[in-house]
Design a protein around this motif. Structure first.
Motif, PDB file in Angstrom:
ATOM      1  N   MET A  95      38.986  53.697  20.835  1.00 47.74           N
ATOM      2  CA  MET A  95      38.867  54.416  22.093  1.00 47.74           C
ATOM      3  C   MET A  95      38.089  53.609  23.121  1.00 47.74           C
ATOM      4  O   MET A  95      38.460  53.526  24.293  1.00 47.74           O
ATOM      5  N   LEU A  96      37.017  52.948  22.652  1.00 49.53           N
ATOM      6  CA  LEU A  96      36.214  52.123  23.549  1.00 49.53           C
ATOM      7  C   LEU A  96      37.047  50.949  24.058  1.00 49.53           C
ATOM      8  O   LEU A  96      36.977  50.588  25.241  1.00 49.53           O
ATOM      9  N   GLY A  97      37.872  50.378  23.175  1.00 48.70           N
ATOM     10  CA  GLY A  97      38.738  49.266  23.575  1.00 48.70           C
ATOM     11  C   GLY A  97      39.701  49.692  24.677  1.00 48.70           C
ATOM     12  O   GLY A  97      39.880  48.974  25.666  1.00 48.70           O
ATOM     13  N   ALA A  98      40.288  50.888  24.516  1.00 52.13           N
ATOM     14  CA  ALA A  98      41.224  51.386  25.531  1.00 52.13           C
ATOM     15  C   ALA A  98      40.502  51.605  26.858  1.00 52.13           C
ATOM     16  O   ALA A  98      41.018  51.276  27.930  1.00 52.13           O
ATOM     17  N   LEU A  99      39.289  52.147  26.769  1.00 53.89           N
ATOM     18  CA  LEU A  99      38.495  52.391  27.979  1.00 53.89           C
ATOM     19  C   LEU A  99      38.186  51.069  28.683  1.00 53.89           C
ATOM     20  O   LEU A  99      38.316  50.943  29.898  1.00 53.89           O
ATOM     21  N   LEU A 100      37.794  50.058  27.876  1.00 54.64           N
ATOM     22  CA  LEU A 100      37.454  48.763  28.461  1.00 54.64           C
ATOM     23  C   LEU A 100      38.671  48.070  29.048  1.00 54.64           C
ATOM     24  O   LEU A 100      38.596  47.445  30.107  1.00 54.64           O
ATOM     25  N   ALA A 101      39.828  48.201  28.355  1.00 55.29           N
ATOM     26  CA  ALA A 101      41.045  47.569  28.869  1.00 55.29           C
ATOM     27  C   ALA A 101      41.361  48.127  30.249  1.00 55.29           C
ATOM     28  O   ALA A 101      41.708  47.380  31.174  1.00 55.29           O
ATOM     29  N   SER A 102      41.210  49.448  30.423  1.00 57.20           N
ATOM     30  CA  SER A 102      41.519  50.009  31.737  1.00 57.20           C
ATOM     31  C   SER A 102      40.423  49.652  32.744  1.00 57.20           C
ATOM     32  O   SER A 102      40.690  49.509  33.924  1.00 57.20           O
ATOM     33  N   PHE A 103      39.207  49.454  32.257  1.00 56.26           N
ATOM     34  CA  PHE A 103      38.092  49.026  33.107  1.00 56.26           C
ATOM     35  C   PHE A 103      38.349  47.631  33.680  1.00 56.26           C
ATOM     36  O   PHE A 103      38.059  47.347  34.836  1.00 56.26           O
ATOM     37  N   TRP A 104      38.938  46.756  32.871  1.00 56.24           N
ATOM     38  CA  TRP A 104      39.143  45.367  33.284  1.00 56.24           C
ATOM     39  C   TRP A 104      40.387  45.189  34.151  1.00 56.24           C
ATOM     40  O   TRP A 104      40.563  44.146  34.775  1.00 56.24           O
ATOM     41  N   LEU A 105      41.265  46.172  34.169  1.00 55.25           N
ATOM     42  CA  LEU A 105      42.523  45.993  34.886  1.00 55.25           C
ATOM     43  C   LEU A 105      42.305  46.139  36.392  1.00 55.25           C
ATOM     44  O   LEU A 105      41.629  47.042  36.835  1.00 55.25           O
ATOM     45  N   SER A 106      42.933  45.249  37.155  1.00 60.89           N
ATOM     46  CA  SER A 106      42.592  45.183  38.578  1.00 60.89           C
ATOM     47  C   SER A 106      43.029  46.445  39.325  1.00 60.89           C
ATOM     48  O   SER A 106      44.017  47.095  38.992  1.00 60.89           O
ATOM     49  N   VAL A 107      42.269  46.757  40.369  1.00 64.87           N
ATOM     50  CA  VAL A 107      42.503  47.952  41.164  1.00 64.87           C
ATOM     51  C   VAL A 107      43.870  47.879  41.842  1.00 64.87           C
ATOM     52  O   VAL A 107      44.557  48.879  42.012  1.00 64.87           O
ATOM     53  N   LEU A 108      44.301  46.671  42.156  1.00 64.05           N
ATOM     54  CA  LEU A 108      45.579  46.500  42.839  1.00 64.05           C
ATOM     55  C   LEU A 108      46.740  46.862  41.908  1.00 64.05           C
ATOM     56  O   LEU A 108      47.659  47.589  42.292  1.00 64.05           O
ATOM     57  N   ILE A 109      46.671  46.366  40.673  1.00 69.22           N
ATOM     58  CA  ILE A 109      47.735  46.635  39.704  1.00 69.22           C
ATOM     59  C   ILE A 109      47.803  48.136  39.403  1.00 69.22           C
ATOM     60  O   ILE A 109      48.879  48.729  39.312  1.00 69.22           O
ATOM     61  N   ARG A 110      46.614  48.758  39.270  1.00 72.82           N
ATOM     62  CA  ARG A 110      46.612  50.199  38.996  1.00 72.82           C
ATOM     63  C   ARG A 110      47.242  50.976  40.135  1.00 72.82           C
ATOM     64  O   ARG A 110      48.050  51.878  39.919  1.00 72.82           O
ATOM     65  N   SER A 111      46.870  50.620  41.371  1.00 71.22           N
ATOM     66  CA  SER A 111      47.428  51.348  42.513  1.00 71.22           C
ATOM     67  C   SER A 111      48.928  51.135  42.588  1.00 71.22           C
ATOM     68  O   SER A 111      49.683  52.056  42.899  1.00 71.22           O
ATOM     69  N   PHE A 112      49.360  49.915  42.282  1.00 68.82           N
ATOM     70  CA  PHE A 112      50.790  49.628  42.298  1.00 68.82           C
ATOM     71  C   PHE A 112      51.524  50.487  41.261  1.00 68.82           C
ATOM     72  O   PHE A 112      52.591  51.040  41.537  1.00 68.82           O
ATOM     73  N   LEU A 165      52.978  41.140  33.276  1.00 70.77           N
ATOM     74  CA  LEU A 165      52.392  39.937  32.690  1.00 70.77           C
ATOM     75  C   LEU A 165      50.867  39.961  32.791  1.00 70.77           C
ATOM     76  O   LEU A 165      50.162  39.648  31.832  1.00 70.77           O
ATOM     77  N   LEU A 166      50.350  40.377  33.962  1.00 75.12           N
ATOM     78  CA  LEU A 166      48.898  40.402  34.150  1.00 75.12           C
ATOM     79  C   LEU A 166      48.244  41.429  33.224  1.00 75.12           C
ATOM     80  O   LEU A 166      47.172  41.202  32.679  1.00 75.12           O
ATOM     81  N   MET A 167      48.896  42.574  33.048  1.00 76.18           N
ATOM     82  CA  MET A 167      48.372  43.598  32.143  1.00 76.18           C
ATOM     83  C   MET A 167      48.293  43.075  30.720  1.00 76.18           C
ATOM     84  O   MET A 167      47.309  43.299  30.011  1.00 76.18           O
ATOM     85  N   LEU A 168      49.347  42.366  30.329  1.00 80.29           N
ATOM     86  CA  LEU A 168      49.403  41.807  28.980  1.00 80.29           C
ATOM     87  C   LEU A 168      48.210  40.881  28.748  1.00 80.29           C
ATOM     88  O   LEU A 168      47.532  40.970  27.720  1.00 80.29           O
ATOM     89  N   VAL A 169      47.935  40.031  29.749  1.00 75.98           N
ATOM     90  CA  VAL A 169      46.817  39.096  29.634  1.00 75.98           C
ATOM     91  C   VAL A 169      45.505  39.868  29.506  1.00 75.98           C
ATOM     92  O   VAL A 169      44.662  39.571  28.644  1.00 75.98           O
ATOM     93  N   THR A 170      45.327  40.912  30.350  1.00 81.23           N
ATOM     94  CA  THR A 170      44.092  41.695  30.309  1.00 81.23           C
ATOM     95  C   THR A 170      43.894  42.337  28.943  1.00 81.23           C
ATOM     96  O   THR A 170      42.798  42.296  28.375  1.00 81.23           O
ATOM     97  N   ILE A 171      44.975  42.929  28.420  1.00 80.18           N
ATOM     98  CA  ILE A 171      44.859  43.628  27.142  1.00 80.18           C
ATOM     99  C   ILE A 171      44.540  42.641  26.015  1.00 80.18           C
ATOM    100  O   ILE A 171      43.647  42.869  25.199  1.00 80.18           O
ATOM    101  N   LEU A 172      45.230  41.497  26.007  1.00 83.88           N
ATOM    102  CA  LEU A 172      44.961  40.492  24.978  1.00 83.88           C
ATOM    103  C   LEU A 172      43.518  39.999  25.071  1.00 83.88           C
ATOM    104  O   LEU A 172      42.833  39.866  24.062  1.00 83.88           O
ATOM    105  N   ALA A 173      43.055  39.759  26.312  1.00 76.52           N
ATOM    106  CA  ALA A 173      41.687  39.256  26.479  1.00 76.52           C
ATOM    107  C   ALA A 173      40.673  40.284  26.009  1.00 76.52           C
ATOM    108  O   ALA A 173      39.686  39.944  25.347  1.00 76.52           O
ATOM    109  N   THR A 174      40.910  41.577  26.337  1.00 79.93           N
ATOM    110  CA  THR A 174      39.980  42.622  25.915  1.00 79.93           C
ATOM    111  C   THR A 174      39.889  42.683  24.394  1.00 79.93           C
ATOM    112  O   THR A 174      38.804  42.775  23.826  1.00 79.93           O
ATOM    113  N   PHE A 175      41.056  42.612  23.742  1.00 80.76           N
ATOM    114  CA  PHE A 175      41.040  42.691  22.283  1.00 80.76           C
ATOM    115  C   PHE A 175      40.402  41.459  21.655  1.00 80.76           C
ATOM    116  O   PHE A 175      39.650  41.566  20.688  1.00 80.76           O
TER     117      PHE A 175
END
Lengths: 274, 258
Positions: A91-108, B239-249
């Motif tokens: 669960m923490l991993g999923a939370l962090l993955a979404s934390f690291w994802l850029s605001v632009l990609i999320r809005s898109f 592609l960018l999401m894939l990189v983020t997820i791999l890096a997080t893991f």
């Protein structure tokens, strides 16, 4: 000896002064000198109904966003501290993955889902459930949804950290003394967690005030918050006086807010700097 | 009774996680659509939008510009941030603490506010629309993260170890290199990761201080979203999401191992 360590501090400080503090000071300076010296730019805050609407939009959306992000973030933080190691890691991993994802990609992604010819509307129309697209973006709903989605990890992670630091044995202690599950939460767990909630809330609120990308994409020019309005002043109408005045207002609001809460919480700890 | 309650909490937690992740995954199927507009693919899936990334030199140039700027900004943030953190750690006076607070400003000040300042100042410095200009601005935004992480890793490091090295004849620079920096290493690496991601994702300042000469990936995506949204953006996002997820893991794995 100490000179050596002072030079380690002063060299970065000099770079910061030239490349950061000077540009920042320029903004403050322009707000009271452009187009002519005086406070006339700031007087527009009281005079202009249009500006007041922008400020009110910004404050309202930030408050709503913060409130929802806190409730949802609290739920996930609470779940995390009560979980066993392996599930917690996932669960923490999923939370962090979404934390690291850029605001632009999320809005898109939200735009792809929610726009009038987007995935949600075309699916619903394909199933015959609706005749015309439902307006899901280019309105306040879309902006708040996008911002809450971005803010949840920012709310959840510090609350989770502060819950972890609590003495969790107090809850079973309350239970063994006859408190119901609700009472032990309401009178033991919740009060202990409130300082963490408070600083997470301040953090969310000041981040929300300055949001640019999400409102610009999901508000589609109809829901304008202060940051986007400032960008328009500079990039389109070249109105530096008004733009820097609003930027100064935004900056001072954030700093005054931090100064006000610094009596209650450690601001440095809030930004992870302690 | 107690057990079901706990399971209820976990359920709420998982629903939140789904809400965080699921909406984002919509770009994956959309990137495989055979159509020219954003849509879910029907029976046929197509790689045409991935080919479009390779065929359009502006995407590759954007990738290159992002990489150059992020590496430059990370190097700058790491050198300045580490230096300041080590200095403040050893001095720990009121003045050095004040300076440390000052260096946190770039993460406290709203992006649009310093974007205006960078724009105005960079016009004077002749740095508008240059790699150096964007590196300098992103370097400033990354500095506080390095300062925070290096300070955190030095917080428990005994100052007397540095003094011991000095009393054994090491010069300050030697003591720094052989004693202090190795202790700060985890913080330096974490700070570098933060600084890199900060620059890699940065859009607001970039929009103000670049135009045609430097086009980073976020700027290219932004331009792509502004005119007509092509599914190519969905392919890039995937592609960018894939990189983020791999890096997080990868990071999570490394952390659990160490």
């Amino acid at each position: 000896m100490r000179r050596f360590y002072w030079s380690l501090v002063l060299v970065p400080l000099a770079v910061l002064a030239v490349l950061y503090l000077y540009p920042l000071a320029t903004v403050l300076w322009l707000s009271v000198t452009e187009p002519r010296p005086g406070l006339q730019n700031f007087s527009r805050l009281v005079e202009s109904a249009a500006l007041q609407r922008i400020l009110w939009n910004t404050a309202r959306i930030s408050i709503i966003t913060t409130a929802i992000a806190l409730v949802v973030g609290y739920a996930i933080a609470y779940a995390l501290v009560h979980m066993d190691g392996r599930r917690r890691a996932i669960m923490l991993g999923a939370l962090l993955a979404s934390f690291w994802l850029s605001v632009l990609i999320r809005s898109f992604a939200w735009l792809t889902l929610l726009q009038s010819r987007g995935v949600v509307n075309s699916t619903l129309m394909g199933m015959g459930l609706i005749d015309a697209p439902i307006p899901l973006v280019r309105n306040e709903f879309g902006v708040v949804l996008g911002m809450v989605h971005y803010m949840i990890p920012y709310a959840a992670l510090p609350m989770y950290a502060s819950m972890q630091a609590m003495d969790l044995r107090l809850v079973p202690a309350a239970r063994s003394l006859g408190a119901s599950r609700w009472q032990s939460f309401r009178r033991v767990f919740l009060p202990l967690s409130l300082p963490g909630v408070f600083s997470a809330g301040v953090l969310c609120f000041i981040f929300s005030l300055g949001f640019y990308v999400t409102p610009a994409l999901l508000g589609g020019g109809r829901v304008i918050m202060i940051a986007e309005y400032i960008a328009v002043q500079i990039q389109e109408t070249l109105n530096w006086g008004l733009g820097t005045m609003l930027a100064t207002t935004l900056l001072l609001s954030v700093l005054l807010l931090l100064a006000a809460v610094s009596r209650i919480v450690d601001v440095r700890a809030m930004f992870g700097a302690k | 009774m107690r057990d079901t309650g706990l399971r209820g909490n976990a359920l709420v937690g998982w629903i939140v996680v789904l809400f965080l992740i699921l909406p984002l995954t919509v770009v994956i199927p959309v990137s495989f659509t055979p159509e020219r507009f954003l849509s879910l693919p029907g029976a046929t899936w197509s790689l045409r939008h991935y080919r479009a990334i390779l065929d359009d030199p502006t995407w590759l140039e954007a990738f290159r510009d992002s990489l150059i700027v992020a590496i430059g900004a990370t190097a700058m943030a790491v050198v300045l941030g580490t230096s300041a953190a080590v200095g403040c750690w050893r001095l720990s006076s009121r003045l050095s603490e004040f300076i440390r607070m000052l260096m946190l400003l770039p993460i406290i000040v709203p992006a649009v506010v310093h974007a205006l300042g960078f724009y105005r100042a960079w016009v004077g410095f002749g740095l508008i629309d240059t790699h150096a200009g964007l590196i300098a601005a992103h370097g400033m935004k990354g500095l506080p993260y390095v300062l925070i992480t290096v300070s955190a890793s030095l917080a428990d490091f005994d100052q007397r170890l540095e003094m011991a090295a000095r009393s054994l004849g090491a010069s300050p620079a030697r003591a720094l290199r052989s004693v202090v920096l190795p202790a700060a290493r985890p913080g330096i690496l974490a700070g570098a990761a933060f600084a890199f991601v900060t620059s890699w994702d940065e859009l607001v300042v970039t929009l103000f201080i670049t135009s045609r000469g430097v086009v980073t990936l976020p700027r290219r995506i932004w331009d792509g979203v502004q005119d007509n949204i092509s599914p190519t953006v969905a392919a890039v996002a995937t592609l960018l999401m894939l990189v983020t997820i791999l890096a997080t893991f990868a990071l999570a794995r490394k952390r659990t191992q160490s």
